[in-house]
Design a protein around this motif. Structure first.
Motif, PDB file in Angstrom:
ATOM      1  N   CYS A 237     -15.681  40.644  18.435  1.00 34.88           N
ATOM      2  CA  CYS A 237     -15.688  39.198  18.688  1.00 34.88           C
ATOM      3  C   CYS A 237     -14.479  38.712  19.473  1.00 34.88           C
ATOM      4  O   CYS A 237     -14.276  37.499  19.615  1.00 34.88           O
ATOM      5  CB  CYS A 237     -15.773  38.432  17.364  1.00 34.88           C
ATOM      6  N   GLY A 238     -13.637  39.634  19.982  1.00 34.89           N
ATOM      7  CA  GLY A 238     -12.514  39.241  20.800  1.00 34.89           C
ATOM      8  C   GLY A 238     -11.302  38.815  19.983  1.00 34.89           C
ATOM      9  O   GLY A 238     -11.239  39.001  18.757  1.00 34.89           O
ATOM     10  N   VAL A 239     -10.329  38.223  20.693  1.00 34.77           N
ATOM     11  CA  VAL A 239      -9.059  37.828  20.067  1.00 34.77           C
ATOM     12  C   VAL A 239      -8.740  36.359  20.353  1.00 34.77           C
ATOM     13  O   VAL A 239      -7.594  35.977  20.525  1.00 34.77           O
ATOM     14  CB  VAL A 239      -7.907  38.734  20.546  1.00 34.77           C
ATOM     15  N   ASN A 240      -9.773  35.540  20.395  1.00 36.03           N
ATOM     16  CA  ASN A 240      -9.617  34.114  20.709  1.00 36.03           C
ATOM     17  C   ASN A 240      -9.211  33.904  22.165  1.00 36.03           C
ATOM     18  O   ASN A 240      -8.328  33.101  22.476  1.00 36.03           O
ATOM     19  CB  ASN A 240      -8.618  33.423  19.771  1.00 36.03           C
ATOM     20  N   GLU A 241      -9.910  34.614  23.056  1.00 38.20           N
ATOM     21  CA  GLU A 241      -9.668  34.429  24.486  1.00 38.20           C
ATOM     22  C   GLU A 241      -9.984  33.011  24.949  1.00 38.20           C
ATOM     23  O   GLU A 241      -9.452  32.552  25.963  1.00 38.20           O
ATOM     24  CB  GLU A 241     -10.507  35.420  25.305  1.00 38.20           C
ATOM     25  N   ASN A 242     -10.838  32.306  24.213  1.00 39.89           N
ATOM     26  CA  ASN A 242     -11.217  30.941  24.597  1.00 39.89           C
ATOM     27  C   ASN A 242     -10.225  29.896  24.100  1.00 39.89           C
ATOM     28  O   ASN A 242     -10.433  28.695  24.281  1.00 39.89           O
ATOM     29  CB  ASN A 242     -12.616  30.613  24.063  1.00 39.89           C
ATOM     30  N   ASN A 243      -9.143  30.338  23.441  1.00 44.91           N
ATOM     31  CA  ASN A 243      -8.093  29.432  22.975  1.00 44.91           C
ATOM     32  C   ASN A 243      -8.643  28.303  22.107  1.00 44.91           C
ATOM     33  O   ASN A 243      -8.370  27.120  22.330  1.00 44.91           O
ATOM     34  CB  ASN A 243      -7.317  28.842  24.165  1.00 44.91           C
ATOM     35  N   LEU A 244      -9.427  28.684  21.119  1.00 42.91           N
ATOM     36  CA  LEU A 244      -9.961  27.706  20.172  1.00 42.91           C
ATOM     37  C   LEU A 244      -8.992  27.605  18.996  1.00 42.91           C
ATOM     38  O   LEU A 244      -8.855  28.529  18.190  1.00 42.91           O
ATOM     39  CB  LEU A 244     -11.353  28.143  19.689  1.00 42.91           C
ATOM     40  N   PHE A 245      -8.292  26.479  18.913  1.00 43.63           N
ATOM     41  CA  PHE A 245      -7.330  26.235  17.859  1.00 43.63           C
ATOM     42  C   PHE A 245      -7.565  24.848  17.266  1.00 43.63           C
ATOM     43  O   PHE A 245      -7.917  23.918  17.988  1.00 43.63           O
ATOM     44  CB  PHE A 245      -5.884  26.259  18.392  1.00 43.63           C
ATOM     45  N   ASN A 246      -7.358  24.709  15.972  1.00 44.75           N
ATOM     46  CA  ASN A 246      -7.195  23.388  15.368  1.00 44.75           C
ATOM     47  C   ASN A 246      -6.576  23.559  13.990  1.00 44.75           C
ATOM     48  O   ASN A 246      -6.444  24.682  13.488  1.00 44.75           O
ATOM     49  CB  ASN A 246      -8.514  22.590  15.322  1.00 44.75           C
ATOM     50  N   SER A 247      -6.187  22.465  13.387  1.00 44.25           N
ATOM     51  CA  SER A 247      -5.554  22.507  12.070  1.00 44.25           C
ATOM     52  C   SER A 247      -6.500  22.006  10.988  1.00 44.25           C
ATOM     53  O   SER A 247      -6.065  21.448   9.981  1.00 44.25           O
ATOM     54  CB  SER A 247      -4.259  21.687  12.072  1.00 44.25           C
ATOM     55  N   ASP A 248      -7.805  22.199  11.205  1.00 47.44           N
ATOM     56  CA  ASP A 248      -8.816  21.825  10.218  1.00 47.44           C
ATOM     57  C   ASP A 248      -9.089  23.006   9.284  1.00 47.44           C
ATOM     58  O   ASP A 248      -8.658  24.135   9.534  1.00 47.44           O
ATOM     59  CB  ASP A 248     -10.127  21.438  10.908  1.00 47.44           C
ATOM     60  N   ASN A 249      -9.814  22.733   8.208  1.00 44.68           N
ATOM     61  CA  ASN A 249     -10.354  23.806   7.370  1.00 44.68           C
ATOM     62  C   ASN A 249     -11.710  23.362   6.865  1.00 44.68           C
ATOM     63  O   ASN A 249     -11.810  22.589   5.913  1.00 44.68           O
ATOM     64  CB  ASN A 249      -9.429  24.142   6.204  1.00 44.68           C
ATOM     65  N   LEU A 250     -12.748  23.852   7.545  1.00 41.96           N
ATOM     66  CA  LEU A 250     -14.110  23.434   7.231  1.00 41.96           C
ATOM     67  C   LEU A 250     -14.528  23.809   5.819  1.00 41.96           C
ATOM     68  O   LEU A 250     -15.342  23.127   5.205  1.00 41.96           O
ATOM     69  CB  LEU A 250     -15.075  24.058   8.253  1.00 41.96           C
ATOM     70  N   ILE A 251     -13.971  24.894   5.269  1.00 42.51           N
ATOM     71  CA  ILE A 251     -14.353  25.308   3.924  1.00 42.51           C
ATOM     72  C   ILE A 251     -13.721  24.410   2.872  1.00 42.51           C
ATOM     73  O   ILE A 251     -14.411  23.873   1.990  1.00 42.51           O
ATOM     74  CB  ILE A 251     -13.946  26.778   3.674  1.00 42.51           C
ATOM     75  N   VAL A 252     -12.436  24.210   2.950  1.00 40.89           N
ATOM     76  CA  VAL A 252     -11.708  23.494   1.899  1.00 40.89           C
ATOM     77  C   VAL A 252     -11.741  21.992   2.087  1.00 40.89           C
ATOM     78  O   VAL A 252     -11.813  21.231   1.110  1.00 40.89           O
ATOM     79  CB  VAL A 252     -10.240  23.979   1.843  1.00 40.89           C
ATOM     80  N   ALA A 253     -11.682  21.536   3.331  1.00 40.29           N
ATOM     81  CA  ALA A 253     -11.586  20.095   3.588  1.00 40.29           C
ATOM     82  C   ALA A 253     -12.567  19.667   4.658  1.00 40.29           C
ATOM     83  O   ALA A 253     -12.182  19.202   5.736  1.00 40.29           O
ATOM     84  CB  ALA A 253     -10.158  19.741   3.989  1.00 40.29           C
ATOM     85  N   PRO A 254     -13.883  19.793   4.397  1.00 42.01           N
ATOM     86  CA  PRO A 254     -14.869  19.353   5.393  1.00 42.01           C
ATOM     87  C   PRO A 254     -14.772  17.853   5.628  1.00 42.01           C
ATOM     88  O   PRO A 254     -14.580  17.075   4.688  1.00 42.01           O
ATOM     89  CB  PRO A 254     -16.208  19.742   4.755  1.00 42.01           C
ATOM     90  N   GLY A 255     -14.855  17.445   6.886  1.00 39.86           N
ATOM     91  CA  GLY A 255     -14.792  16.026   7.220  1.00 39.86           C
ATOM     92  C   GLY A 255     -13.393  15.445   7.244  1.00 39.86           C
ATOM     93  O   GLY A 255     -13.229  14.239   7.388  1.00 39.86           O
ATOM     94  N   VAL A 256     -12.380  16.296   7.139  1.00 37.59           N
ATOM     95  CA  VAL A 256     -10.992  15.817   7.082  1.00 37.59           C
ATOM     96  C   VAL A 256     -10.211  16.379   8.263  1.00 37.59           C
ATOM     97  O   VAL A 256     -10.079  17.594   8.415  1.00 37.59           O
ATOM     98  CB  VAL A 256     -10.312  16.232   5.763  1.00 37.59           C
ATOM     99  N   ASP A 257      -9.685  15.498   9.108  1.00 35.43           N
ATOM    100  CA  ASP A 257      -8.844  15.927  10.220  1.00 35.43           C
ATOM    101  C   ASP A 257      -7.522  16.471   9.694  1.00 35.43           C
ATOM    102  O   ASP A 257      -6.922  15.908   8.784  1.00 35.43           O
ATOM    103  CB  ASP A 257      -8.591  14.716  11.118  1.00 35.43           C
ATOM    104  N   ASN A 258      -7.069  17.613  10.236  1.00 35.08           N
ATOM    105  CA  ASN A 258      -5.812  18.252   9.830  1.00 35.08           C
ATOM    106  C   ASN A 258      -5.814  18.621   8.349  1.00 35.08           C
ATOM    107  O   ASN A 258      -4.790  18.559   7.680  1.00 35.08           O
ATOM    108  CB  ASN A 258      -4.611  17.350  10.149  1.00 35.08           C
TER     109      ASN A 258
END
Length: 503
Positions: A237-258
C-alpha cells in the motif's frame, strides 16, 4: 508537504480555546521554563536524566473512555464527542502548566488552585453529561465515574502503572519548581523547539545495550507459528506517497476535528478523516496495489526535531501542541496478515476497527502499550519504552502486532478495545473469541542518529502524541479499519489457512 484538506465541520465544543497560537514559538512549540533541572548518572550503558526534585512536568488524568462500558448505540456519538472535549481540556490545562512556571515557583499551591482544581470541575461537568446521555438512551451509567474527574501532576521521569520512580502522584502541590537556567523570556534553549515537551535523553537507548529477546509485555507477540494456520498475506500500500495527513481519529473521535491532537500518516484508504462514513470509506480510492483493499492503515508520524517548519507548524495537532520538526516518511511500510498457532482463522467483518498500543500510555500505564522500536540488523532486540540509537548503516524500525481474536459480533466497542483481544501465551484465543488474521505493521525509517551527551539530547526523533504525554516512546500506537471487499477477505483467509504466502 501536503495534507488532507477536506472541508470539515468543527463543533465549537471540541475546539481548543482561542489564544493557543500565542503559545507558539519557533516551530510552534510551547514556551516552557527550564524547570527540568537535571542530575545525570550512568545507567545500563547510556546517560539517564532525572529531575532534581519532583517538579510537576505534566498532567495525569484518568482515562474516562477506557472505563465506560455498554453505551447504547444511539448515545455513542454524543459520548465520543464528550470524551474528545475532555481530551481538549487536558491539552489546555497542560499548556497552562507549561507557560506558568514562574507563577508556580512563587506559589506552592498554584498548580492545584489554578490548573488542577478548575480542570476537575470541568471534567466533572462532562462526566455528568455522559451519564445523562447514557441513561437517556436506555443504558445504565456507572455512578462511580465521578471518581475519575480529578487529575494529578507528575514529574517527567515517572511512568504510571509501575514506572521507574514510584507512582509519581503529588496532587500538583509539590513546590519543587526550579527557576534556574531561565533566560529573559522563560524559554529553555535546549528544548528542541517544542517547549521542553520531550523527548529527553533518558528516552533513548543504544540498541547494543538492549538484551536480545528481552521485551516483556503481555501484548503484541506474533500470533502465527509452526502449527495452526501458517500462511501470510502481504498488502502493498506504499508509504503515504500521496501525503495524506491529518490530526483526526475516525475510530476514537468520529465527527471531531483534531480528535487525535497529533498528526497521522495514512496508507490505503484515501478518504480517511473524522467525518468519513463507512460508505465514504467503501467508495474511496486506495493506495493499495490490490484495489479490493480499501482498508485504512494509520499511525502517528515520526518527526525529527530539527527546527524544520512543516505544513502544520502553527496548527493544532502540530506545532501548536508541541509536535514539531520534520515529518519523516517511512522508507518501507510492510503490512502483513498472518495466522494463528492453534487454529484456522475466520474472516474479519467489514469495517472492523482495531487500535493497538495506547497513545496515553505514559499516564495510563503499560496495560495497552504494544508497539516497539528496534534497528535493522538487530530486530531480535525490541524495546517498548525507549527510542533506539542505531549504529551507522542501520535504520530505525517501528513494529506493531495487532490483536487477532474477535468476539464474533461487534466491529467496535465503547472503549474501542473490548471487541478484540490478543492471543494468549499458548497461541489460543480467550473463551468466546475467534481467531482472525493478525495484522502486523513494520515501518522502517532513515533517521539521523540523535546526539546524547551530558544528559542532553540534540536533534532527537519522536512520535507525535498528545502534548501531556511528553513524546514518550511507550505512547506509540497503530490503527486499522478493515475495508476489504468480501472476495479479497476470503482470499486472505484461504491463503493463510492453506499455509501459503500471498499478496
Amino acid at each position: 508537504m501536503g495534507r488532507n484538506t477536506r472541508k470539515r465541520r468543527t463543533p465549537l465544543a471540541t475546539k481548543i480555546v482561542a489564544g493557543a497560537a500565542a503559545l507558539a514559538v519557533g516551530g510552534g512549540g510551547l514556551v516552557w521554563a527550564n524547570f527540568y533541572a537535571s542530575a545525570h548518572e550512568d545507567h545500563g550503558g547510556h546517560n539517564r536524566t532525572r529531575s532534581a526534585g519532583a517538579q510537576v512536568a505534566t498532567i495525569d488524568c484518568p482515562d474516562v473512555g477506557q472505563k465506560i462500558r455498554d453505551v447504547p448505540d444511539r448515545a455513542r456519538g454524543e459520548v465520543d464527542g464528550e470524551l474528545a472535549t475532555m481530551d481538549s481540556q487536558i491539552t489546555n490545562a497542560y499548556q497552562r502548566l507549561a507557560t506558568t512556571r514562574r507563577a508556580q515557583a512563587g506559589d506552592s499551591q498554584f498548580v492545584q488552585n489554578s490548573i488542577l482544581g478548575p480542570l476537575k470541575d470541568r471534567r466533572k461537568a462532562i462526566i455528568d453529561r455522559i451519564q445523562l446521555e447514557i441513561n437517556r438512551a436506555g443504558g445504565k451509567a456507572d455512578d462511580n465515574l465521578d471518581e475519575l474527574a480529578g487529575c494529578q501532576g507528575r514529574p517527567a521521569d515517572q511512568q504510571n502503572g509501575g514506572g521507574q520512580n514510584g507512582d509519581g502522584q503529588d496532587n500538583g502541590q509539590n513546590d519543587g519548581q526550579n527557576d534556574d537556567g531561565q533566560n529573559g523570556d522563560g524559554q529553555n534553549q535546549d528544548d528542541n523547539g517544542n517547549g521542553a515537551a520531550g523527548p529527553f535523553a533518558d528516552d533513548f537507548v543504544d540498541i547494543n545495550d538492549v538484551e536480545p529477546n528481552s521485551r516483556d509485555l503481555e501484548n503484541g507477540f506474533a500470533a502465527n507459528g509452526d502449527g495452526g494456520s501458517t500462511g501470510s498475506f502481504t498488502a502493498v500500500c506504499g508509504v503515504n506517497e500521496n501525503n495524506l495527513f491529518n490530526s483526526d481519529n475516525l475510530i476514537v473521535a468520529p465527527g471531531v476535528d483534531n480528535g487525535a491532537h497529533h498528526t497521522h500518516d495514512y496508507v490505503g484508504n484515501q478518504d480517511n478523516n473524522a467525518f468519513s462514513s463507512d460508505e465514504d470509506l467503501a467508495n474511496a480510492d486506495t493506495s493499495c496495489q490490490n484495489q479490493g483493499d480499501r482498508s485504512t492503515y494509520y499511525w502517528p508520524v515520526l518527526r525529527l526535531q530539527d527546527g524544520t517548519q512543516e505544513f502544520d507548524a502553527n496548527d493544532q495537532g502540530g506545532g501548536a501542541e508541541g509536535n514539531v520538526g520534520k515529518i519523516l516518511k517511512a522508507s518501507q511500510a510492510e503490512i502483513k496478515f498472518v495466522g494463528n498457532q492453534r487454529s484456522d482463522v475466520v474472516a474479519m467483518p467489514k469495517f472492523l476497527r482495531i487500535i493497538t498500543g495506547d497513545a496515553k500510555a505514559f499516564t495510563n500505564g503499560v496495560a495497552n502499550a504494544n508497539s516497539s522500536f528496534s534497528c535493522t540488523g538487530f530486530e531480535d532486540r525490541q524495546v517498548t519504552d525507549k527510542y533506539v540509537l542505531c549504529p551507522e548503516g542501520s535504520q530505525v524500525v517501528r513494529t506493531s502486532n495487532f490483536q487477532s481474536c474477535w468476539d464474533g459480533q461487534n466491529i467496535d466497542s465503547t472503549n474501542h478495545r473490548d471487541h478484540v483481544a490478543f492471543v494468549q501465551r499458548d497461541g489460543s484465543c480467550p473463551n468466546g473469541f475467534q481467531a482472525i488474521p493478525q495484522l502486523q505493521v513494520r515501518l522502517v525509517y532513515d533517521v539521523p542518529a540523535p546526539t546524547v551527551e551530558n544528559g542532553q539530547v540534540q536533534n532527537p526523533y519522536a512520535v507525535d502524541g498528545f502534548p501531556e504525554q511528553l513524546h514518550k516512546p511507550i505512547t506509540d500506537h497503530n490503527d486499522f479499519i478493515n475495508v476489504m471487499d468480501e472476495d479479497l477477505m476470503n482470499e486472505v483467509v484461504d491463503c493463510i489457512n492453506r499455509g501459503e504466502d500471498c499478496q
